[in-house]
Scaffold this active site. Structure first.
Site, short mmCIF file in Angstrom:
data_model
loop_
_atom_site.label_atom_id
_atom_site.label_comp_id
_atom_site.label_asym_id
_atom_site.label_seq_id
_atom_site.Cartn_x
_atom_site.Cartn_y
_atom_site.Cartn_z
N GLU A 1 0.81 -1.23 0.00
CA GLU A 1 0.00 0.00 0.00
C GLU A 1 0.84 1.28 0.00
OE1 GLU A 1 -1.00 -2.69 1.68
OE2 GLU A 1 -3.00 -3.06 0.89
N HIS B 1 -11.88 -4.95 8.58
CA HIS B 1 -12.33 -4.85 7.19
C HIS B 1 -13.62 -4.04 7.06
CE1 HIS B 1 -9.43 -8.07 6.64
NE2 HIS B 1 -9.70 -8.20 5.36
#
Lengths: 323, 330
Positions: free
Chosen positions: B63, B132
């Site tokens: 990321e 999540h």
């Protein structure tokens, strides 16, 4: 003589510009006429000068808070640079960035970051744009040995090699990450050994050897420009003072200081210039010219106005923030 | 295109249109290229075939490298889109977003800018648990230099995405997994919704619900139900969370005199606190009741459905908040 005489002169001029500006700043800080955080580049003048001498003005550079040598060697004009460090409206960034955030796209200096390791992923993006455009530009990202233990280094190295980006990872291994010696922050023998982990070409070089440093830099630039992918260069050098100006460096062992003094790039480069048949008089004249420019730049900075407080509302977004 | 289309198709269409117009629009993210199936949620389906792997770049799971590469490409004049699969993974790239994307325009004195879109999805209600599901918009709203957008319907998703890509500053575009299958009438090609403009989704006289994203749907349902009791609720969909359309919000609450601020994110220190505070500053003497806030509970998002449904704002909770404003005695 392994490099072109004119190129060596170019390297010498860039080196001395960096060196004289650094000396000027240390004098100002010591004398109390400037009070800012300053990360001196003493000892790293030549590595940067030789690297930047291998680039075109339009090539991109991403550097760090210890970046004044890189910025000057890449061509940032001294007046706006000094004004920026002094927090003046005429600075490269209107006084809003300071020494840790020098930006000057006209010289290719796209980012100077104050966060260790963060420049490497950004350099990949600049290189990606060049790759897609086919504009032939090369991006160089400078960092120290201390940056090689942060995750961003590894993510960026892997991605650059995966995509064969025209980027050069230029590690100036000055043997210390802040106050911690290289051997105390990793068990890997060298930075360049890490290149193998990403299938990348890596080269270690004595950064204070102008001929070797330039030759390595030029080869990496040529490879990148030809689409052959990235190179990790580990230029061995020394940070000849503390982490920032005025900082204690008594933690450096005596043997290290002795070794460091012997490796000083400035007398070594001067000797090389004489070997290349430049005369003392020619070299002195170059330095005198540089000093005049350095003094004029500082005068410009001192005489420039401070930024208007309305600047706080500008450049947050494209549109100004409503007061 | 005519007929109904989904939220996924809407976002795909906006990116497709922008890529057709501008070579500088590129997409980077995990699994986004054709070889990987066009992304875990198929947002980039069909784009590699049209624009090539040099523009639809499937990345390693990195990321920081994705975000940094997008920042760099943006500095070079591109308009990159970073797909960060789930909003919680954005935390891995925080340095690039907060210290770089958000600040480079300012720190460079306006010499550079970062026209970047960070696409990310999230949502409570599908049992993905604590890592999540989070809505983290308040973190980014606190950072000068970032714009935050979230659509509540497919047409807005298309229009907001086009505007986000055209924006010369970094935009965080939050999608909600639960809304991906939502179907609606497709707008015209090239449809745009301006950033910074809220929508009055439903007009009302008695109380304003200020919200955004998936909870707009709940607010409209509640408004329908309360109408049967004679309470007229106005629903404001911010669409751009930051900087938000204060003019529309204040005008609505000036009219109704009552407000409930609703979001899926944790209530404490959420964007609702900022909006509520600003409403009190602007309208203290005109309010008929204190502004009520509704948000997620102060815990990690739980996995078990029974806990998750208790964590998330409910329609009953929204109704109760509206009734509190209606029955307030000064």
């Amino acid at each position: 003589m392994t490099i072109d005489r004119d190129k060596l002169l170019d390297i010498y001029t860039r080196t001395m510009k960096v060196a004289r500006a650094d000396e000027k700043f240390r004098g100002l800080l010591a004398g109390g006429s400037l009070a800012v955080i300053y990360y001196t580049v003493r000892g790293q003048e030549l590595v940067s000068a030789a690297m930047m001498a291998a680039l075109e003005p339009s090539d991109y550079l991403v550097t760090t808070y210890r970046g004044q040598h890189d910025q000057i060697a890449k061509g940032v004009p001294l007046g706006p640079l000094f004004a920026e460090i002094a927090g003046k409206a005429t600075g490269t960034c209107k006084g809003k960035g300071g020494s840790m955030h020098i930006t000057h796209p006209d010289s290719g200096v796209m980012v100077t970051t104050g966060v260790v390791g963060s420049g490497l992923p950004i350099a990949n993006g600049l290189a990606l744009a060049s790759q897609n455009r086919g504009d032939g530009r090369v991006t160089v990202t400078c960092f120290g040995d201390g940056a090689t233990n942060i995750g961003a280094f590894h993510e960026a190295m892997n991605m650059a090699q995966l995509w064969k980006l025209p980027v050069i990872f230029f590690c100036q291994n000055n043997r210390y990450g802040e106050h911690t010696a290289f051997a105390d922050h990793t068990k890997v023998e060298s930075v360049v050994a890490r290149a193998a982990a990403y299938g990348m070409k890596g080269v270690q070089v004595d950064g204070n050897d102008a001929e070797a440093m330039y030759t390595v830099a030029k080869e990496a630039v040529d490879r990148a420009r030809a689409g052959e992918g990235p190179t990790l260069i580990e230029a061995m050098c020394y940070r000849m003072m503390g982490h920032f100006f005025g900082a204690d460096f008594s933690y450096m062992p005596k043997e290290h200081l002795t070794e460091m003094a012997a490796a000083d790039p400035l007398p070594r480069l001067r000797k090389l210039m004489l070997d290349y048949q430049f005369t003392e008089g020619e070299l002195d004249a170059i330095v005198a010219g540089i000093d005049a420019g350095v003094d004029a730049a500082w005068t410009f900075a001192v005489e420039s106005p401070f930024p208007d407080t309305s600047e706080i509302r500008k450049d947050v977004f494209e549109e100004e923030i409503v007061a | 295109m005519s007929g109904k289309f989904s939220m996924v198709a809407a976002i795909n269409r906006a990116i497709d249109e922008a890529m057709a117009e501008d070579e500088g629009v590129i997409l980077l993210g995990e699994d986004v290229a054709a070889k990987q199936g066009g992304g875990v949620f198929k947002i980039s389906s069909g784009l590699t075939e049209k624009y090539g792997e040099h523009r639809i770049r499937a990345t390693p799971i990195s990321e920081q490298a994705i975000m940094g590469a997008c920042v760099g490409a943006a500095l070079a004049g591109f308009r990159p889109i970073a797909e960060i699969m789930l909003m919680n993974f954005v935390t891995v790239a925080m340095d690039q977003i907060v210290n770089h994307a958000a600040k480079l325009r300012f720190m460079s004195g306006g010499q550079t800018n970062v026209p970047l879109v960070i696409r990310t999805t999230t949502g409570v209600g599908v049992g993905f648990g604590g890592q999540h599901s989070d809505m983290l918009e308040a973190w980014f709203a606190h950072v000068p230099g970032l714009k935050i957008v979230t659509p509540s319907n497919p047409a807005d998703a298309q229009g907001l995405m086009r505007s986000a890509i055209a924006c010369n500053d970094p935009v965080i575009f939050i999608e909600n997994i639960l809304c991906y299958g939502m179907m609606a009438e497709a707008p015209e090609a090239g449809h745009r919704v301006p950033l910074g403009k809220a929508a009055v989704t439903r007009e009302g006289r008695d109380c304003s619900i200020v919200t955004y994203g998936r909870t707009v749907i709940d607010a409209v349902t509640v408004a329908d139900q309360l109408a049967e009791e004679g309470i007229s609720v106005e629903v404001i969909d911010l669409r751009t969370i930051a900087p938000y359309d204060e003019e529309t919000v204040v005008a609505s609450v000036r009219k109704t005199g009552r407000a409930v601020v609703l979001h899926e994110a944790v209530k404490a220190y959420g964007t609702g606190a900022e909006i509520s505070a600003r409403l009190h500053e602007a309208l203290f003497n005109e309010l008929k009741a204190p502004v009520q806030r509704i948000g997620g509970a102060f815990s990690a998002v739980p996995m078990a459905n029974a806990l998750e449904q208790a964590w998330i704002p409910t329609k009953d909770g929204i109704k109760a908040a509206v009734r509190t404003t209606m029955s307030w005695k000064a």
